[in-house]
Enzyme design. Structure first.
Site, PDB file in Angstrom:
ATOM      1  CG  ASP A  21     -22.571   7.285 -16.496  1.00 48.50           C
ATOM      2  OD1 ASP A  21     -22.856   7.386 -18.445  1.00 48.50           O
ATOM      3  OD2 ASP A  21     -21.377   6.953 -16.335  1.00 48.50           O
ATOM      4  CG  ASN A  69     -21.736  15.835 -21.191  1.00 47.76           C
ATOM      5  OD1 ASN A  69     -22.144  16.094 -19.988  1.00 47.76           O
ATOM      6  ND2 ASN A  69     -20.917  14.917 -21.168  1.00 47.76           N
TER       7      ASN A  69
END
Ligand code: FPP
Length: 245
Positions: A21, A69
């Site tokens: 991340d 996503n």
């Protein structure tokens, strides 16, 4: 501190999972487009994969693209898919040199056709490699994985292939994408966020969780070694007392 020399090679985590991340924030910090963060993040993937194999980690699972996503801007999704395909083309040599077997978890059929083709090809070429299994979680969501497992088990019960009284934890395990992988020992998340985001919910039941402020594009081999070193300092009790261990 150089953490590598401090690691006990006899007590390595058998399975490390990473939530990579912070690519976007890394780019923003230097006034770059988000895609530049993903590009730099891809370099980190290579470095961390090589370092893991070199150290003797048997299983590394990377959260490369979640089911959620898909909701990102179309252009960013396209760029991520392009990066995936170009990295696979480039990294096949690294996989062979380091005897890394590539595997995937997730709804691979949702990926663009060329990405599916490239993945299949690299998986076929590396299927006999034994040093480390690198699993890419792509279009992956843990709840979706568990739902699929429940559906498949239900079908087998309906067709008298499984007796519902015989369903146990191993039945569930054997119907997950990760059926060939051991449970996760160490889960790392970069960028300071402290959540699991629908990643390997069943498989991390006893995992040690490790959160670091470092953004994924800046995550170095030494950061990985630090995480492993700190994991080895923890006491994993699996519900027992310290005295029982
Ligand atoms: C999180 O950063 C990262 C991703 C959603 C994708 C991870 C992808 C890569 C590291 C590159 C491609 C991967 C492979 C396997 C070739 P973010 O965009 O959520 O960052 P932010 O939270 O700072 O916005």
């Amino acid at each position: 501190m150089d953490y590598k020399s401090q690691i006990n090679l006899d007590k390595l985590p058998e399975h490390i999972a990473i939530i990579m991340d912070g690519n976007g924030r890394w780019a923003k910090k230097q006034s770059l487009m988000r895609v530049k963060g993903h590009e730099k993040g891809t370099k980190t993937v290579r470095e961390i994969v090589e370092a893991s194999a070199d150290l003797g980690i048997k299983n590394l699972t990377l959260y490369a693209f979640s089911t959620e996503n898909w909701n990102r801007p179309k252009l960013e999704v396209q760029m991520l898919m392009r990066l995936l395909v170009s990295s696979l083309k480039k990294e096949i040599e690294t996989f062979q040199e380091n005897e890394i077997k590539l595997s995937t978890i997730g709804c691979i059929e949702n990926l663009p056709k060329n990405a599916q083709k490239e993945l299949k090809e690299v998986m076929r070429k590396t299927e006999n490699n034994k040093r480390m299994t690198l699993t890419l979680a792509l279009s992956y969501g843990s709840r979706e994985e568990i739902t699929q497992a429940v559906k498949n088990i239900s079908k087998k019960v309906k067709n008298d292939l499984i007796d519902s009284d015989d369903i146990d934890e191993s039945t569930i395990n054997n119907h997950l994408y990760t059926q060939d992988l051991p449970d996760v020992d160490l889960m790392i998340r970069t960028s300071g966020e402290q959540r699991i985001s629908n990643f390997l919910l069943w498989q991390i039941a006893y995992a040690e969780l490790y959160f670091t402020e470092v953004l994924w594009p800046d995550f170095s081999k030494n950061d990985l070694f630090e995480a492993i070193y700190k994991y080895q300092k923890r006491e994993r009790r699996f519900g027992k007392t310290s005295e029982q261990l």
